[in-house]
Design a protein around this motif. Sequence first.
Motif, PDB file in Angstrom:
ATOM      1  N   GLY A  93       0.814  -1.212   0.000  1.00 29.86           N
ATOM      2  CA  GLY A  93       0.000   0.000   0.000  1.00 29.86           C
ATOM      3  C   GLY A  93       0.845   1.258   0.000  1.00 29.86           C
ATOM      4  O   GLY A  93       0.554   2.220  -0.720  1.00 29.86           O
ATOM      5  N   LEU A  94       1.910   1.261   0.794  1.00 29.13           N
ATOM      6  CA  LEU A  94       2.813   2.410   0.840  1.00 29.13           C
ATOM      7  C   LEU A  94       3.509   2.602  -0.502  1.00 29.13           C
ATOM      8  O   LEU A  94       3.622   3.734  -0.995  1.00 29.13           O
ATOM      9  CB  LEU A  94       3.853   2.197   1.940  1.00 29.13           C
ATOM     10  N   LEU A  95       3.962   1.523  -1.094  1.00 24.23           N
ATOM     11  CA  LEU A  95       4.630   1.606  -2.389  1.00 24.23           C
ATOM     12  C   LEU A  95       3.663   2.081  -3.474  1.00 24.23           C
ATOM     13  O   LEU A  95       4.011   2.954  -4.282  1.00 24.23           O
ATOM     14  CB  LEU A  95       5.216   0.247  -2.766  1.00 24.23           C
ATOM     15  N   ALA A  96       2.434   1.559  -3.478  1.00 21.68           N
ATOM     16  CA  ALA A  96       1.436   1.986  -4.467  1.00 21.68           C
ATOM     17  C   ALA A  96       1.090   3.461  -4.288  1.00 21.68           C
ATOM     18  O   ALA A  96       0.970   4.205  -5.267  1.00 21.68           O
ATOM     19  CB  ALA A  96       0.177   1.129  -4.350  1.00 21.68           C
ATOM     20  N   LEU A 103       3.561   9.809  -9.824  1.00 26.83           N
ATOM     21  CA  LEU A 103       3.030  10.020 -11.171  1.00 26.83           C
ATOM     22  C   LEU A 103       2.183  11.285 -11.253  1.00 26.83           C
ATOM     23  O   LEU A 103       2.217  11.994 -12.259  1.00 26.83           O
ATOM     24  CB  LEU A 103       2.203   8.805 -11.599  1.00 26.83           C
ATOM     25  N   ALA A 104       1.419  11.586 -10.201  1.00 30.10           N
ATOM     26  CA  ALA A 104       0.560  12.767 -10.202  1.00 30.10           C
ATOM     27  C   ALA A 104       1.365  14.048 -10.030  1.00 30.10           C
ATOM     28  O   ALA A 104       1.056  15.068 -10.634  1.00 30.10           O
ATOM     29  CB  ALA A 104      -0.489  12.653  -9.103  1.00 30.10           C
ATOM     30  N   LEU A 112      10.784  12.026  -3.600  1.00 32.16           N
ATOM     31  CA  LEU A 112      10.575  10.766  -2.872  1.00 32.16           C
ATOM     32  C   LEU A 112      11.596   9.709  -3.286  1.00 32.16           C
ATOM     33  O   LEU A 112      12.124   8.988  -2.434  1.00 32.16           O
ATOM     34  CB  LEU A 112       9.159  10.239  -3.130  1.00 32.16           C
ATOM     35  N   ALA A 113      11.855   9.632  -4.593  1.00 30.18           N
ATOM     36  CA  ALA A 113      12.833   8.644  -5.082  1.00 30.18           C
ATOM     37  C   ALA A 113      14.219   8.938  -4.523  1.00 30.18           C
ATOM     38  O   ALA A 113      14.946   8.035  -4.115  1.00 30.18           O
ATOM     39  CB  ALA A 113      12.836   8.644  -6.604  1.00 30.18           C
ATOM     40  N   ILE A 114      14.610  10.197  -4.500  1.00 25.63           N
ATOM     41  CA  ILE A 114      15.927  10.582  -3.960  1.00 25.63           C
ATOM     42  C   ILE A 114      15.996  10.282  -2.475  1.00 25.63           C
ATOM     43  O   ILE A 114      17.000   9.758  -1.980  1.00 25.63           O
ATOM     44  CB  ILE A 114      16.216  12.066  -4.252  1.00 25.63           C
ATOM     45  N   LEU A 115      14.915  10.618  -1.737  1.00 22.95           N
ATOM     46  CA  LEU A 115      14.906  10.375  -0.306  1.00 22.95           C
ATOM     47  C   LEU A 115      14.949   8.893   0.009  1.00 22.95           C
ATOM     48  O   LEU A 115      15.627   8.470   0.935  1.00 22.95           O
ATOM     49  CB  LEU A 115      13.649  10.999   0.314  1.00 22.95           C
TER      50      LEU A 115
END
Length: 116
Positions: A93-96, A103-104, A112-115
């Motif tokens: 759920g967290l990953l989704a 995406l939004a 988020l990806a960097i963190l």
Amino acid sequence: MALHPRSMAVTDQTDFATFPWAAKLTRWGIDLHMGVLFGVANQIVLALIAAGLVTLIVWGYLMAWRRLRAASGQRFPTVAEPFSQLPLSAKIGLLAGAIAVGLALPVLGASLAILW
């Protein structure tokens, strides 16, 4: 202002004075947010607010880092342990949710990806 596509003649015009209150408030809010409403003074206030937000964000990360470091006793602590204790459904759920937000809102998604 509405123009005729071929002759470029003005076919309709709306003045600010005829706007309803909600439209006026929206216009003023946008102008205030963009720093247009009160000129340089508005831009200085917005710059100070932005500097304050950046300071609070950096300060928050530093406090969290120091607390995590003190609690773990490691020089470079990680937060993987609490995440690994979550049930599989919560992890999915967290990953989704993170993917949907990424995406939004692409800039937030990159952050988020960097963190992560």
